[in-house]
Design an enzyme around this catalytic site. Sequence first.
Site, PDB file in Angstrom:
ATOM      1  N   LYS A  17       0.803  -1.222   0.000  1.00 52.67           N
ATOM      2  CA  LYS A  17       0.000   0.000   0.000  1.00 52.67           C
ATOM      3  C   LYS A  17       0.837   1.274   0.000  1.00 52.67           C
ATOM      4  O   LYS A  17       0.446   2.252  -0.618  1.00 52.67           O
ATOM      5  CB  LYS A  17      -1.025  -0.004   1.144  1.00 52.67           C
ATOM      6  CG  LYS A  17      -0.434   0.005   2.523  1.00 52.67           C
ATOM      7  CD  LYS A  17      -1.553  -0.016   3.553  1.00 52.67           C
ATOM      8  CE  LYS A  17      -1.067  -0.349   4.938  1.00 52.67           C
ATOM      9  NZ  LYS A  17       0.241   0.123   5.356  1.00 52.67           N
ATOM     10  N   ARG A  92      -5.339   2.586  12.155  1.00 53.15           N
ATOM     11  CA  ARG A  92      -4.982   1.173  12.324  1.00 53.15           C
ATOM     12  C   ARG A  92      -5.771   0.540  13.447  1.00 53.15           C
ATOM     13  O   ARG A  92      -5.576  -0.647  13.729  1.00 53.15           O
ATOM     14  CB  ARG A  92      -3.504   1.061  12.660  1.00 53.15           C
ATOM     15  CG  ARG A  92      -2.590   0.652  11.494  1.00 53.15           C
ATOM     16  CD  ARG A  92      -1.199   0.739  12.027  1.00 53.15           C
ATOM     17  NE  ARG A  92      -0.168   0.018  11.392  1.00 53.15           N
ATOM     18  CZ  ARG A  92       0.678   0.531  10.492  1.00 53.15           C
ATOM     19  NH1 ARG A  92       0.485   1.741  10.028  1.00 53.15           N
ATOM     20  NH2 ARG A  92       1.690  -0.172  10.062  1.00 53.15           N
ATOM     21  N   ARG A 131      12.261  -6.213   1.287  1.00 55.85           N
ATOM     22  CA  ARG A 131      12.038  -4.767   1.152  1.00 55.85           C
ATOM     23  C   ARG A 131      13.237  -3.946   1.620  1.00 55.85           C
ATOM     24  O   ARG A 131      13.861  -4.257   2.634  1.00 55.85           O
ATOM     25  CB  ARG A 131      10.797  -4.374   1.958  1.00 55.85           C
ATOM     26  CG  ARG A 131      10.505  -2.891   1.885  1.00 55.85           C
ATOM     27  CD  ARG A 131       9.110  -2.583   2.262  1.00 55.85           C
ATOM     28  NE  ARG A 131       8.898  -2.610   3.702  1.00 55.85           N
ATOM     29  CZ  ARG A 131       7.800  -2.154   4.279  1.00 55.85           C
ATOM     30  NH1 ARG A 131       6.823  -1.672   3.532  1.00 55.85           N
ATOM     31  NH2 ARG A 131       7.661  -2.217   5.575  1.00 55.85           N
ATOM     32  N   ARG A 164      14.561  -2.187   7.113  1.00 51.18           N
ATOM     33  CA  ARG A 164      14.011  -1.740   8.393  1.00 51.18           C
ATOM     34  C   ARG A 164      14.121  -2.868   9.412  1.00 51.18           C
ATOM     35  O   ARG A 164      13.884  -4.022   9.089  1.00 51.18           O
ATOM     36  CB  ARG A 164      12.532  -1.367   8.212  1.00 51.18           C
ATOM     37  CG  ARG A 164      12.341  -0.008   7.601  1.00 51.18           C
ATOM     38  CD  ARG A 164      10.922   0.235   7.163  1.00 51.18           C
ATOM     39  NE  ARG A 164       9.913  -0.186   8.139  1.00 51.18           N
ATOM     40  CZ  ARG A 164       8.608   0.000   7.968  1.00 51.18           C
ATOM     41  NH1 ARG A 164       8.154   0.592   6.879  1.00 51.18           N
ATOM     42  NH2 ARG A 164       7.755  -0.400   8.870  1.00 51.18           N
ATOM     43  N   ARG A 175       3.989  -8.309  13.564  1.00 50.30           N
ATOM     44  CA  ARG A 175       3.217  -7.199  12.981  1.00 50.30           C
ATOM     45  C   ARG A 175       1.960  -7.717  12.286  1.00 50.30           C
ATOM     46  O   ARG A 175       0.908  -7.077  12.328  1.00 50.30           O
ATOM     47  CB  ARG A 175       4.080  -6.416  11.989  1.00 50.30           C
ATOM     48  CG  ARG A 175       5.111  -5.543  12.689  1.00 50.30           C
ATOM     49  CD  ARG A 175       6.166  -5.058  11.738  1.00 50.30           C
ATOM     50  NE  ARG A 175       5.694  -4.078  10.785  1.00 50.30           N
ATOM     51  CZ  ARG A 175       6.244  -3.860   9.585  1.00 50.30           C
ATOM     52  NH1 ARG A 175       7.273  -4.583   9.193  1.00 50.30           N
ATOM     53  NH2 ARG A 175       5.775  -2.941   8.794  1.00 50.30           N
TER      54      ARG A 175
HETATM   55  P1  AMP Z   1       4.439   1.397   8.743  1.00 54.67           P
HETATM   56  O1  AMP Z   1       5.536   2.092   8.011  1.00 54.67           O
HETATM   57  O2  AMP Z   1       3.073   1.923   8.352  1.00 54.67           O
HETATM   58  O3  AMP Z   1       4.521  -0.089   8.682  1.00 54.67           O
HETATM   59  O4  AMP Z   1       4.616   1.811  10.295  1.00 54.67           O
HETATM   60  C1  AMP Z   1       5.787   1.501  11.025  1.00 54.67           C
HETATM   61  C2  AMP Z   1       5.488   1.480  12.520  1.00 54.67           C
HETATM   62  O5  AMP Z   1       5.044   2.786  12.934  1.00 54.67           O
HETATM   63  C3  AMP Z   1       4.375   0.534  12.940  1.00 54.67           C
HETATM   64  O6  AMP Z   1       4.821  -0.796  13.113  1.00 54.67           O
HETATM   65  C4  AMP Z   1       3.939   1.179  14.260  1.00 54.67           C
HETATM   66  O7  AMP Z   1       4.873   0.916  15.299  1.00 54.67           O
HETATM   67  C5  AMP Z   1       4.024   2.664  13.922  1.00 54.67           C
HETATM   68  N1  AMP Z   1       2.739   3.144  13.340  1.00 54.67           N
HETATM   69  C6  AMP Z   1       2.520   3.603  12.078  1.00 54.67           C
HETATM   70  N2  AMP Z   1       1.235   3.963  11.904  1.00 54.67           N
HETATM   71  C7  AMP Z   1       0.607   3.731  13.074  1.00 54.67           C
HETATM   72  C8  AMP Z   1      -0.728   3.878  13.540  1.00 54.67           C
HETATM   73  N3  AMP Z   1      -1.691   4.342  12.725  1.00 54.67           N
HETATM   74  N4  AMP Z   1      -1.001   3.535  14.828  1.00 54.67           N
HETATM   75  C9  AMP Z   1      -0.038   3.089  15.649  1.00 54.67           C
HETATM   76  N5  AMP Z   1       1.234   2.893  15.285  1.00 54.67           N
HETATM   77  C10 AMP Z   1       1.571   3.211  14.007  1.00 54.67           C
END
Ligand code: AMP
Length: 219
Positions: A17, A92, A131, A164, A175
């Site tokens: 996404k 989320r 990734r 990452r 996750r």
């Molecule tokens: P992502 O890049 O979207 O996978 O986000 C990386 C990390 O940031 C996630 O594993 C969470 O620890 C934190 N994170 C990102 N978006 C949210 C959200 N909407 N609510 C809570 N934690 C978030």
Amino acid sequence: MAKTLDLMFLGAPGSGKGTQAKILGERFNLKHVASGDLFRENLKNETELGKLAKSYMERGDLVPDDVTIAMLKDRLSRPDVQTGFMLDGFPRTIAQAEALGVMMAEMERHIAAVLYLNVPDDVIVERLSGRLICRNCQNPFHLTFNPPGKEGICDVCGGELYQRDDDKPETVRSRLKIYHIQTKPLVDYYSEKGALVEIDGAGGFSEITERLIEAVQQL
Ligand code: AMP
């Protein structure tokens, strides 16, 4: 004034996404707003918010709702999103979705569609393990599906690519578990509101982009 279009992406971590949201954002002139990018920027700049989010992110856990909601509220009040945005990674949880509903009503805007990228878990694990992200501009690449022209270097800005910490296999599994428990209920939540547009997220990358573009054009 041009008509405002606000869209949201919903999908598991690694569903593609983020990359698709960037492409669609450019195609439809919508500002890409990714909560994960916002957190990573804060982490890099060692802000108070970054320090708070760090331990949650390292474990692959969600950052608490109040912190996340406040960060998004601030981001969505800035001028550059006023003609339309593409939300990615937020909301989320149901609590975040409810808070977003309130914010949108206050701004007299609405989410025109929730694009749900549906991808099986085993495909996700395969995608995430390859990734790579640019340390500088956050652009994502993939060792197999979207390799950079020059190994380890970002095609967009020349920055260094890295994996990452939370893309390591154990964290990916955790996750995904969190996604199924906390985020997947949003599929029903937005479906009941009549906003959900489900897109098959398996298959070739550009094929999926085409499906998404078509879905947005039909709105
Ligand atoms: P992502 O890049 O979207 O996978 O986000 C990386 C990390 O940031 C996630 O594993 C969470 O620890 C934190 N994170 C990102 N978006 C949210 C959200 N909407 N609510 C809570 N934690 C978030």
